[in-house]
Design a protein around this motif. Structure first.
Motif, PDB file in Angstrom:
ATOM      1  N   LEU A 273       0.858  -1.186   0.000  1.00  0.00           N
ATOM      2  CA  LEU A 273       0.000   0.000   0.000  1.00  0.00           C
ATOM      3  C   LEU A 273       0.891   1.232   0.000  1.00  0.00           C
ATOM      4  O   LEU A 273       1.613   1.496   0.966  1.00  0.00           O
ATOM      5  N   ASP A 274       0.851   1.999  -1.094  1.00  0.00           N
ATOM      6  CA  ASP A 274       1.636   3.232  -1.193  1.00  0.00           C
ATOM      7  C   ASP A 274       1.018   4.276  -0.268  1.00  0.00           C
ATOM      8  O   ASP A 274      -0.155   4.634  -0.424  1.00  0.00           O
ATOM      9  N   PRO A 275       1.758   4.798   0.723  1.00  0.00           N
ATOM     10  CA  PRO A 275       1.174   5.752   1.679  1.00  0.00           C
ATOM     11  C   PRO A 275       0.622   7.006   1.019  1.00  0.00           C
ATOM     12  O   PRO A 275      -0.283   7.648   1.554  1.00  0.00           O
ATOM     13  N   ARG A 276       1.123   7.374  -0.167  1.00  0.00           N
ATOM     14  CA  ARG A 276       0.637   8.577  -0.840  1.00  0.00           C
ATOM     15  C   ARG A 276      -0.794   8.413  -1.346  1.00  0.00           C
ATOM     16  O   ARG A 276      -1.461   9.406  -1.654  1.00  0.00           O
ATOM     17  N   THR A 277      -1.258   7.177  -1.442  1.00  0.00           N
ATOM     18  CA  THR A 277      -2.597   6.926  -1.990  1.00  0.00           C
ATOM     19  C   THR A 277      -3.622   6.608  -0.916  1.00  0.00           C
ATOM     20  O   THR A 277      -4.774   6.308  -1.241  1.00  0.00           O
ATOM     21  N   LEU A 278      -3.239   6.655   0.354  1.00  0.00           N
ATOM     22  CA  LEU A 278      -4.124   6.226   1.429  1.00  0.00           C
ATOM     23  C   LEU A 278      -4.918   7.383   2.016  1.00  0.00           C
ATOM     24  O   LEU A 278      -4.485   8.534   2.000  1.00  0.00           O
ATOM     25  N   SER A 279      -6.087   7.057   2.568  1.00  0.00           N
ATOM     26  CA  SER A 279      -6.906   8.009   3.307  1.00  0.00           C
ATOM     27  C   SER A 279      -7.204   7.431   4.679  1.00  0.00           C
ATOM     28  O   SER A 279      -7.358   6.219   4.830  1.00  0.00           O
ATOM     29  N   LEU A 280      -7.285   8.305   5.677  1.00  0.00           N
ATOM     30  CA  LEU A 280      -7.657   7.895   7.031  1.00  0.00           C
ATOM     31  C   LEU A 280      -8.991   8.520   7.388  1.00  0.00           C
ATOM     32  O   LEU A 280      -9.232   9.699   7.112  1.00  0.00           O
ATOM     33  N   PHE A 281      -9.867   7.714   8.019  1.00  0.00           N
ATOM     34  CA  PHE A 281     -11.183   8.192   8.412  1.00  0.00           C
ATOM     35  C   PHE A 281     -11.412   7.894   9.887  1.00  0.00           C
ATOM     36  O   PHE A 281     -10.969   6.865  10.405  1.00  0.00           O
ATOM     37  N   ASP A 282     -12.114   8.794  10.553  1.00  0.00           N
ATOM     38  CA  ASP A 282     -12.581   8.551  11.914  1.00  0.00           C
ATOM     39  C   ASP A 282     -13.704   7.525  11.823  1.00  0.00           C
ATOM     40  O   ASP A 282     -14.720   7.771  11.174  1.00  0.00           O
ATOM     41  N   ALA A 283     -13.540   6.381  12.465  1.00  0.00           N
ATOM     42  CA  ALA A 283     -14.536   5.312  12.359  1.00  0.00           C
ATOM     43  C   ALA A 283     -15.864   5.708  12.981  1.00  0.00           C
ATOM     44  O   ALA A 283     -16.913   5.177  12.607  1.00  0.00           O
ATOM     45  N   ALA A 284     -15.860   6.651  13.916  1.00  0.00           N
ATOM     46  CA  ALA A 284     -17.089   7.026  14.611  1.00  0.00           C
ATOM     47  C   ALA A 284     -17.983   7.922  13.756  1.00  0.00           C
ATOM     48  O   ALA A 284     -19.193   7.718  13.674  1.00  0.00           O
ATOM     49  N   ASN A 285     -17.401   8.922  13.084  1.00  0.00           N
ATOM     50  CA  ASN A 285     -18.234   9.865  12.314  1.00  0.00           C
ATOM     51  C   ASN A 285     -17.991   9.815  10.816  1.00  0.00           C
ATOM     52  O   ASN A 285     -18.675  10.502  10.048  1.00  0.00           O
ATOM     53  N   GLY A 286     -17.011   9.028  10.369  1.00  0.00           N
ATOM     54  CA  GLY A 286     -16.769   8.871   8.943  1.00  0.00           C
ATOM     55  C   GLY A 286     -16.033  10.010   8.284  1.00  0.00           C
ATOM     56  O   GLY A 286     -15.828   9.989   7.066  1.00  0.00           O
ATOM     57  N   ARG A 287     -15.591  11.025   9.044  1.00  0.00           N
ATOM     58  CA  ARG A 287     -14.890  12.157   8.443  1.00  0.00           C
ATOM     59  C   ARG A 287     -13.438  11.799   8.139  1.00  0.00           C
ATOM     60  O   ARG A 287     -12.779  11.071   8.889  1.00  0.00           O
ATOM     61  N   ALA A 288     -12.935  12.334   7.023  1.00  0.00           N
ATOM     62  CA  ALA A 288     -11.534  12.121   6.673  1.00  0.00           C
ATOM     63  C   ALA A 288     -10.636  12.849   7.663  1.00  0.00           C
ATOM     64  O   ALA A 288     -10.957  13.952   8.123  1.00  0.00           O
ATOM     65  N   LEU A 289      -9.508  12.238   7.995  1.00  0.00           N
ATOM     66  CA  LEU A 289      -8.540  12.806   8.931  1.00  0.00           C
ATOM     67  C   LEU A 289      -7.268  13.117   8.160  1.00  0.00           C
ATOM     68  O   LEU A 289      -6.388  12.266   8.018  1.00  0.00           O
ATOM     69  N   ARG A 290      -7.196  14.312   7.642  1.00  0.00           N
ATOM     70  CA  ARG A 290      -6.007  14.687   6.870  1.00  0.00           C
ATOM     71  C   ARG A 290      -5.848  16.191   6.921  1.00  0.00           C
ATOM     72  O   ARG A 290      -6.802  16.935   7.102  1.00  0.00           O
ATOM     73  N   SER A 291      -4.652  16.635   6.709  1.00  0.00           N
ATOM     74  CA  SER A 291      -4.399  18.061   6.611  1.00  0.00           C
ATOM     75  C   SER A 291      -4.548  18.487   5.160  1.00  0.00           C
ATOM     76  O   SER A 291      -4.441  17.672   4.243  1.00  0.00           O
ATOM     77  N   VAL A 292      -4.774  19.783   4.949  1.00  0.00           N
ATOM     78  CA  VAL A 292      -4.914  20.304   3.587  1.00  0.00           C
ATOM     79  C   VAL A 292      -3.652  20.038   2.781  1.00  0.00           C
ATOM     80  O   VAL A 292      -3.682  19.806   1.576  1.00  0.00           O
ATOM     81  N   ALA A 293      -2.504  20.020   3.442  1.00  0.00           N
ATOM     82  CA  ALA A 293      -1.233  19.816   2.747  1.00  0.00           C
ATOM     83  C   ALA A 293      -1.138  18.446   2.095  1.00  0.00           C
ATOM     84  O   ALA A 293      -0.370  18.248   1.165  1.00  0.00           O
ATOM     85  N   ASN A 294      -1.901  17.479   2.578  1.00  0.00           N
ATOM     86  CA  ASN A 294      -1.864  16.138   1.979  1.00  0.00           C
ATOM     87  C   ASN A 294      -2.494  16.109   0.597  1.00  0.00           C
ATOM     88  O   ASN A 294      -2.182  15.244  -0.226  1.00  0.00           O
ATOM     89  N   GLN A 295      -3.423  17.022   0.313  1.00  0.00           N
ATOM     90  CA  GLN A 295      -4.170  16.958  -0.943  1.00  0.00           C
ATOM     91  C   GLN A 295      -3.253  17.304  -2.113  1.00  0.00           C
ATOM     92  O   GLN A 295      -2.381  18.140  -2.019  1.00  0.00           O
ATOM     93  N   GLY A 296      -3.490  16.653  -3.241  1.00  0.00           N
ATOM     94  CA  GLY A 296      -2.710  16.899  -4.440  1.00  0.00           C
ATOM     95  C   GLY A 296      -1.486  16.008  -4.565  1.00  0.00           C
ATOM     96  O   GLY A 296      -0.826  16.030  -5.588  1.00  0.00           O
ATOM     97  N   VAL A 297      -1.177  15.181  -3.544  1.00  0.00           N
ATOM     98  CA  VAL A 297       0.034  14.386  -3.574  1.00  0.00           C
ATOM     99  C   VAL A 297       0.001  13.348  -4.679  1.00  0.00           C
ATOM    100  O   VAL A 297       1.026  12.990  -5.249  1.00  0.00           O
ATOM    101  N   LEU A 298      -1.200  12.841  -5.058  1.00  0.00           N
ATOM    102  CA  LEU A 298      -1.271  11.830  -6.121  1.00  0.00           C
ATOM    103  C   LEU A 298      -0.835  12.419  -7.454  1.00  0.00           C
ATOM    104  O   LEU A 298      -0.305  11.737  -8.308  1.00  0.00           O
ATOM    105  N   ARG A 299      -1.088  13.726  -7.628  1.00  0.00           N
ATOM    106  CA  ARG A 299      -0.739  14.344  -8.898  1.00  0.00           C
ATOM    107  C   ARG A 299       0.672  14.954  -8.868  1.00  0.00           C
ATOM    108  O   ARG A 299       1.331  15.042  -9.875  1.00  0.00           O
ATOM    109  N   HIS A 300       1.085  15.411  -7.682  1.00  0.00           N
ATOM    110  CA  HIS A 300       2.327  16.176  -7.619  1.00  0.00           C
ATOM    111  C   HIS A 300       3.408  15.469  -6.805  1.00  0.00           C
ATOM    112  O   HIS A 300       4.549  15.925  -6.790  1.00  0.00           O
ATOM    113  N   GLY A 301       3.034  14.390  -6.083  1.00  0.00           N
ATOM    114  CA  GLY A 301       4.018  13.750  -5.212  1.00  0.00           C
ATOM    115  C   GLY A 301       4.908  12.790  -5.957  1.00  0.00           C
ATOM    116  O   GLY A 301       4.661  12.429  -7.090  1.00  0.00           O
TER     117      GLY A 301
END
Length: 365
Positions: free
Chosen positions: A337-365
């Motif tokens: 599992l390539d860490p750049r392609t992974l997402s983390l979610f809070d199991a209780a409320n289903g919200r994604a747990l990531r910082s804004v800086a993580n976005q775009g890594v699939l295209r630019h990382g």
């Protein structure tokens, strides 16, 4: 054409809330998709924009003018329905020209505009035919022609391809997008088909239970779903989820997976408790040298690719791999599992747990 703004719009039907505090902006000239399952509030939202329903609260702006309490006749929009809504006693020409005749436009100008629209839609040769004998695709073109001929501020479309078979749907989706690009019209399009939305839309709003779950461009919604619902609704097969009782590792950049540390995108502060690790099937690579293991339980041949289902200690997972890869049911294999392609979610409320800086890594990382 026009910008459309929705600000804190809510719609109640008695004790039932169909739309809850929706806010988003449709820019001038965009092809904008309202996407979600049946009953999510997308059609109600469209009808409020069109003036066919009045909001319980909130504001709707078209071309800078607040129109929330104005009827449809005062909004200068055109609506295209799923069931065509053509006049069966009129031929194609009369159906298309009817809105212009209702406005009192001179006959010569009507003839010119109908001819222009028929040329754009490729229906010149059927202008004098009755609509009753037309194919579903041609009837939808006539319905589009009747909307286009008015030059409205915006086009609203409620699942306009839903009554067509699969082959016609794909062809008409291409034609609609090409028509939009030629005209530069602001278009709002309701669909439950996520492939249709991804194929056609400049921007997408994903709704569920009356709530806007995510708003953005198709690639961001696919790569970085804001909620577990979006991750499951977008994609075929949908995103995989591996559930953990443990906490994020030291520094918030890893989880324990199969007894080893799996790197993950840096999570937001407060990411504690049960977690779900999300990964798209195409980002799961079968690698015998990888420490995390899974047992193949099924394979599905799809031509150039195959879907491989695996059982792991944290849940079932699917991988989209080349059909040339040799796999067998019962085989035990490693999963990379390539860490750049992974997402983390809070199991209780289903919200994604990531910082804004993580976005775009699939295209630019």
């Amino acid at each position: 054409m026009s910008q459309i703004r929705i600000e804190n719009v809510r719609k109640d039907f008695g004790s039932f809330t169909a739309v809850r505090s929706s806010t988003f902006t449709i820019e001038d000239g965009e092809f904008f998709m309202l996407l979600g399952p049946s009953g999510c509030g997308k059609t109600t939202t469209l009808r409020m924009m069109a003036g066919l329903e009045l909001p319980t609260s909130g504001e709707i702006y078209i071309d800078g003018e607040e129109v929330g309490m104005k009827p449809a006749s005062q909004r200068d929009i055109a609506f295209v329905f799923q069931m065509f809504a053509l006049y069966p006693h009129m031929n194609v020409r009369k159906n298309i020209s009817y809105p212009l005749k209702s406005q009192g436009m001179p006959a010569a100008q009507i003839r010119r505009k109908v001819a222009e629209v028929a040329e754009i839609l490729g229906i010149t040769e059927i202008l004098d035919r009755p609509v009753g004998g037309l194919s579903g695709g041609d009837r939808q073109r006539v319905a589009l022609g009747r909307a286009i001929v008015r030059d409205p501020k915006a086009f609203f479309m409620d699942e306009p391809l839903g009554a067509l078979d699969a082959e016609f749907r794909e062809r008409m989706a291409e034609e609609l997008r090409a028509l939009h690009d030629r005209m530069g019209a602001t278009t709002v399009y309701v669909t439950h088909d996520q492939l249709e939305a991804m194929q056609m839309g400049d921007k997408i709003v994903v709704m569920n239970h009356g709530v806007v779950e995510q708003f953005g461009v198709p690639q961001d919604i696919y790569d970085w779903p804001a909620t577990r619902f979006v991750a499951e609704f977008i994609g075929s097969p949908p995103m995989n989820f591996l559930d953990f009782d443990g906490m994020i590792g030291t520094g918030g950049t890893s989880v324990m997976l199969g007894g080893t540390a799996q790197a993950v995108p840096q999570a937001l502060e407060g990411a504690h408790g049960a977690l779900s690790l999300g990964v798209r099937p195409e980002h799961v690579r079968l690698d015998d040298n990888a420490p995390y293991r899974g047992r193949i339980t099924a394979t599905e041949y799809l031509g150039t690719t195959q879907i491989v289902s695996l059982a792991t200690e944290h849940g079932r997972i699917k991988a989209r791999v080349s059909s040339a890869d040799r796999v067998e049911v019962g085989q035990n294999t490693g999963l990379h599992l390539d860490p750049r392609t992974l997402s983390l979610f809070d199991a209780a409320n289903g919200r994604a747990l990531r910082s804004v800086a993580n976005q775009g890594v699939l295209r630019h990382g």
